[in-house]
Scaffold this active site. Structure first.
Site, PDB file in Angstrom:
ATOM      1  CD  GLU A   1      62.523  56.595  -7.566  1.00  0.00           C
ATOM      2  OE1 GLU A   1      61.627  55.970  -8.409  1.00  0.00           O
ATOM      3  OE2 GLU A   1      62.887  55.922  -6.733  1.00  0.00           O
TER       4      GLU A   1
ATOM      5  CG  HIS B   1      70.621  50.487  -5.140  1.00  0.00           C
ATOM      6  ND1 HIS B   1      70.709  49.984  -3.670  1.00  0.00           N
ATOM      7  CD2 HIS B   1      70.138  51.101  -5.532  1.00  0.00           C
ATOM      8  CE1 HIS B   1      69.117  49.574  -3.736  1.00  0.00           C
ATOM      9  NE2 HIS B   1      68.495  49.951  -4.560  1.00  0.00           N
TER      10      HIS B   1
END
Length: 197
Positions: A61, A130
């Site tokens: 990321e 998540h």
């Protein structure tokens, strides 16, 4: 003319129209070139625009976010897809210390036209890593526009406005409403993120 489409389809339509309109628009992220698309939002982009503008990226990321900064410096308008908002935490240095402050660091001479799409993955089968809502964290970062579309109409208009703005934008999408349907104009349109409507 308007068509009844889903939230995910409205994002896909906006990406197609942005990339069709401007060759500097590129999409980068994990599995963006994968046939099902990112929850259906990137379907068909690689086939139409090629892998030099629809760029798959490994699970990294921070590096992915830093690459989008380099792309913007080089004249591109990257749309960076973080499939989970939670894991964009790995990219906080790039977002907070570089992307959002680029205009200030250049004395107002330069900016980074980067759009980050980040998904909140609440819903069936999602683990606790998540499903965090970090809207308020990001909204406190100077130089970063943060929007959260709540309908298909808003998703398309805010995404197009973000892509063609000259400042970094974060669009926080809620996966649980990707199937929501609404009439959305076929033609491109823009929603000013600085004004309520």
């Amino acid at each position: 003319m308007a068509k009844n489409i889903s939230y995910a389809e409205s994002i896909n339509q906006a990406l197609f129209q942005a990339m069709d309109c401007d060759k500097s628009v590129a999409v980068i992220g994990q599995l963006v070139d994968y046939s099902p698309g990112v929850f259906g939002t990137t379907i068909g982009l690689a086939e139409k625009f090629g892998l030099d503008r629809v760029i798959d990226f490994p699970v990294a990321e921070s590096l992915m976010t830093s690459k989008s900064i380099g792309m913007a410096i080089d004249g591109m308008r990257p749309v960076l897809v973080h499939q989970r908002l939670d894991f964009s935490m790995y990219a906080m240095d790039a977002i907070i210390n570089w992307m959002s402050l680029w205009k200030f660091k250049s004395g107002g001479k330069n900016n980074l036209p980067i759009t980050i799409r980040a998904v909140i993955g609440k819903g069936w089968g999602q683990g606790p890593q998540h499903g965090k809502s970090l809207h308020s964290w990001f909204s406190h970062i100077p130089g970063l526009s943060v929007v959260t579309p709540s309908s298909p109409f808003e998703a398309k208009g805010l995404l197009l406005s973000s892509v063609f703005s000259n400042f970094p934008s974060l669009i926080i999408e809620t996966r649980s409403i990707y199937s929501m349907r609404e009439k959305v104009p076929n033609k491109p349109y823009f929603i000013d993120p600085t004004k309520a409507f």
